[in-house]
Design a protein around this motif. Structure first.
Motif, PDB file in Angstrom:
ATOM      1  N   LEU A  72       1.012  -1.136   0.164  1.00 14.74           N
ATOM      2  CA  LEU A  72      -0.006   0.029   0.139  1.00 14.74           C
ATOM      3  C   LEU A  72       0.902   1.425  -0.049  1.00 14.74           C
ATOM      4  O   LEU A  72       0.256   2.231  -0.426  1.00 14.74           O
ATOM      5  CB  LEU A  72      -0.864  -0.117   1.264  1.00 14.74           C
ATOM      6  CG  LEU A  72      -1.851  -0.950   1.225  1.00 14.74           C
ATOM      7  CD1 LEU A  72      -2.751  -1.195   2.262  1.00 14.74           C
ATOM      8  CD2 LEU A  72      -3.083  -0.688   0.107  1.00 14.74           C
ATOM      9  N   ALA A  73       2.112   0.933   0.381  1.00 11.93           N
ATOM     10  CA  ALA A  73       3.029   2.356   0.398  1.00 11.93           C
ATOM     11  C   ALA A  73       3.258   2.793  -1.107  1.00 11.93           C
ATOM     12  O   ALA A  73       3.650   4.062  -1.417  1.00 11.93           O
ATOM     13  CB  ALA A  73       4.039   1.958   0.989  1.00 11.93           C
ATOM     14  N   ILE A  74       3.027   1.921  -2.073  1.00 15.04           N
ATOM     15  CA  ILE A  74       3.434   2.304  -3.487  1.00 15.04           C
ATOM     16  C   ILE A  74       2.253   1.961  -4.359  1.00 15.04           C
ATOM     17  O   ILE A  74       2.313   2.022  -5.768  1.00 15.04           O
ATOM     18  CB  ILE A  74       4.606   1.438  -3.926  1.00 15.04           C
ATOM     19  CG1 ILE A  74       4.547   0.228  -3.853  1.00 15.04           C
ATOM     20  CG2 ILE A  74       5.879   2.065  -3.302  1.00 15.04           C
ATOM     21  CD1 ILE A  74       5.781  -0.666  -4.279  1.00 15.04           C
ATOM     22  N   ASN A  75       1.033   1.323  -3.880  1.00 15.51           N
ATOM     23  CA  ASN A  75      -0.112   1.140  -4.629  1.00 15.51           C
ATOM     24  C   ASN A  75      -1.183   1.535  -3.992  1.00 15.51           C
ATOM     25  O   ASN A  75      -1.192   1.820  -2.894  1.00 15.51           O
ATOM     26  CB  ASN A  75      -0.242  -0.443  -4.817  1.00 15.51           C
ATOM     27  CG  ASN A  75       1.073  -1.030  -5.721  1.00 15.51           C
ATOM     28  OD1 ASN A  75       1.112  -0.860  -6.941  1.00 15.51           O
ATOM     29  ND2 ASN A  75       1.932  -1.783  -4.883  1.00 15.51           N
ATOM     30  N   LYS A  76      -2.207   1.817  -4.867  1.00 16.04           N
ATOM     31  CA  LYS A  76      -3.444   2.350  -4.471  1.00 16.04           C
ATOM     32  C   LYS A  76      -4.514   1.126  -4.513  1.00 16.04           C
ATOM     33  O   LYS A  76      -4.580   0.415  -5.355  1.00 16.04           O
ATOM     34  CB  LYS A  76      -3.984   3.293  -5.458  1.00 16.04           C
ATOM     35  CG  LYS A  76      -5.495   3.838  -5.228  1.00 16.04           C
ATOM     36  CD  LYS A  76      -6.017   4.722  -6.210  1.00 16.04           C
ATOM     37  CE  LYS A  76      -7.281   5.319  -6.115  1.00 16.04           C
ATOM     38  NZ  LYS A  76      -8.252   4.138  -6.515  1.00 16.04           N
ATOM     39  N   ALA A  77      -5.385   1.188  -3.544  1.00 12.71           N
ATOM     40  CA  ALA A  77      -6.595  -0.033  -3.315  1.00 12.71           C
ATOM     41  C   ALA A  77      -7.701   0.525  -3.115  1.00 12.71           C
ATOM     42  O   ALA A  77      -7.721   1.592  -2.276  1.00 12.71           O
ATOM     43  CB  ALA A  77      -6.205  -0.898  -2.153  1.00 12.71           C
ATOM     44  N   ASP A  78      -8.797   0.255  -3.599  1.00 13.86           N
ATOM     45  CA  ASP A  78     -10.035   0.753  -3.429  1.00 13.86           C
ATOM     46  C   ASP A  78     -10.780   0.083  -2.280  1.00 13.86           C
ATOM     47  O   ASP A  78     -11.861   0.604  -1.885  1.00 13.86           O
ATOM     48  CB  ASP A  78     -10.982   0.607  -4.762  1.00 13.86           C
ATOM     49  CG  ASP A  78     -10.454   1.591  -5.769  1.00 13.86           C
ATOM     50  OD1 ASP A  78     -10.316   2.734  -5.704  1.00 13.86           O
ATOM     51  OD2 ASP A  78      -9.849   0.915  -7.072  1.00 13.86           O
ATOM     52  N   LEU A  79     -10.381  -1.129  -2.012  1.00 12.64           N
ATOM     53  CA  LEU A  79     -10.878  -1.881  -0.906  1.00 12.64           C
ATOM     54  C   LEU A  79     -10.152  -2.848  -0.551  1.00 12.64           C
ATOM     55  O   LEU A  79      -9.347  -3.488  -1.337  1.00 12.64           O
ATOM     56  CB  LEU A  79     -12.231  -2.740  -1.635  1.00 12.64           C
ATOM     57  CG  LEU A  79     -13.033  -3.235  -0.472  1.00 12.64           C
ATOM     58  CD1 LEU A  79     -13.502  -2.774   0.520  1.00 12.64           C
ATOM     59  CD2 LEU A  79     -13.922  -4.285  -1.389  1.00 12.64           C
TER      60      LEU A  79
END
Length: 256
Positions: free
Chosen positions: A171-178
């Motif tokens: 999550l430090a380098i990627n985006k999550a919607d859920l």
């Protein structure tokens, strides 16, 4: 097409065959980079390619740790992976790297036309995937994660990690919607990971749904006290899970 058309070639040495594939891809507008079979080197250059082509040979089983790193890279960063080599070499790799991480496999001698078509298909697929919502699954049961990913991959971009530490790094380098978070996990359990996510300003806004095999009223109430957006039993089937997720995102869209 995705805007970045970058391919990483990994092999024990940059052979004439590997060089030939690189040349053909460059003629088609791709950027290629050769990386030797070293964890440190692949780690350093991992973000420079959306697709990995592994040209296998008899050294494929010499470094099991490298295959584990390749597996983690494909799962956590959702890299495409094309394998080229003999059946025996392929069997060694897929003992460690899940089959659903392998985009295509070609035996030698390589059919260049089919290989180039597979690369094009992979980048077309990645372009479509970028438009989808991203779901991160956190679960120590890799087989279960793979099942969920298989269920959802046609509608969502799905990433998988098997621990809270890996989730934070991802999550430090990627985006999550859920986030779909396993409630019962060893070492750091679901509630602890949930608190870790919520305590950080960047990850605190990411909605979390718990996944659990516990069906008791007490366990449900305990989980819901943490205020996730939902609580799903692992007995849920494909249609039910997809309906839950589709409904959740439809409601969120309506709030915008």
């Amino acid at each position: 097409m995705v805007s970045n058309r970058n391919v990483l070639f990994i092999s024990s040495q940059e052979t004439f065959s590997v060089h030939g594939m690189e040349t053909k891809l460059k003629e088609m507008g791709y950027t290629s980079l050769y990386v030797p079979l070293e964890i440190k080197q692949l780690q350093e250059h991992a973000d420079k390619g959306e697709l990995i082509v592994y040209y296998m040979d008899e050294t494929v089983s010499d470094d099991p740790a490298f295959l584990v790193f390749l597996k983690d890279l494909c799962m956590e960063k959702d890299k495409g992976l094309i394998l080229i080599g003999a059946k025996e070499e392929y069997n060694v790799v897929v003992k460690t790297v899940p089959l659903d991480c392998v985009s295509a496999w070609f035996e030698r001698p390589l059919d260049m036309r089919k290989f180039l078509q597979a690369v094009e298909k992979q980048f077309d697929s990645m372009a479509e995937t970028l438009l989808r919502k991203t779901i991160l699954i956190i679960d120590d049961d890799v087989a279960y994660m793979q099942t969920i990913r298989e269920w959802l991959k046609e509608s969502y971009q799905v990433a998988m990690v098997d621990s809270g530490v890996k989730a934070i790094k991802w999550l430090a380098i990627n985006k999550a919607d859920l986030v779909l978070l396993d409630y019962e996990m060893p070492i750091t359990n679901g509630p602890q990971i949930f608190e870790m996510l919520k305590s950080d300003s960047d990850t605190g806004v990411i909605p979390v749904m718990f996944l659990t095999g516990q069906q008791s009223k007490e366990s449900v109430l305990t989980a819901m006290k943490l205020k996730p957006v939902d609580y799903l039993l692992k007995t849920i089937n494909k249609a039910q899970l997809k309906e839950k997720l589709d409904q959740y995102f439809a409601i969120q869209k309506g709030k915008l």
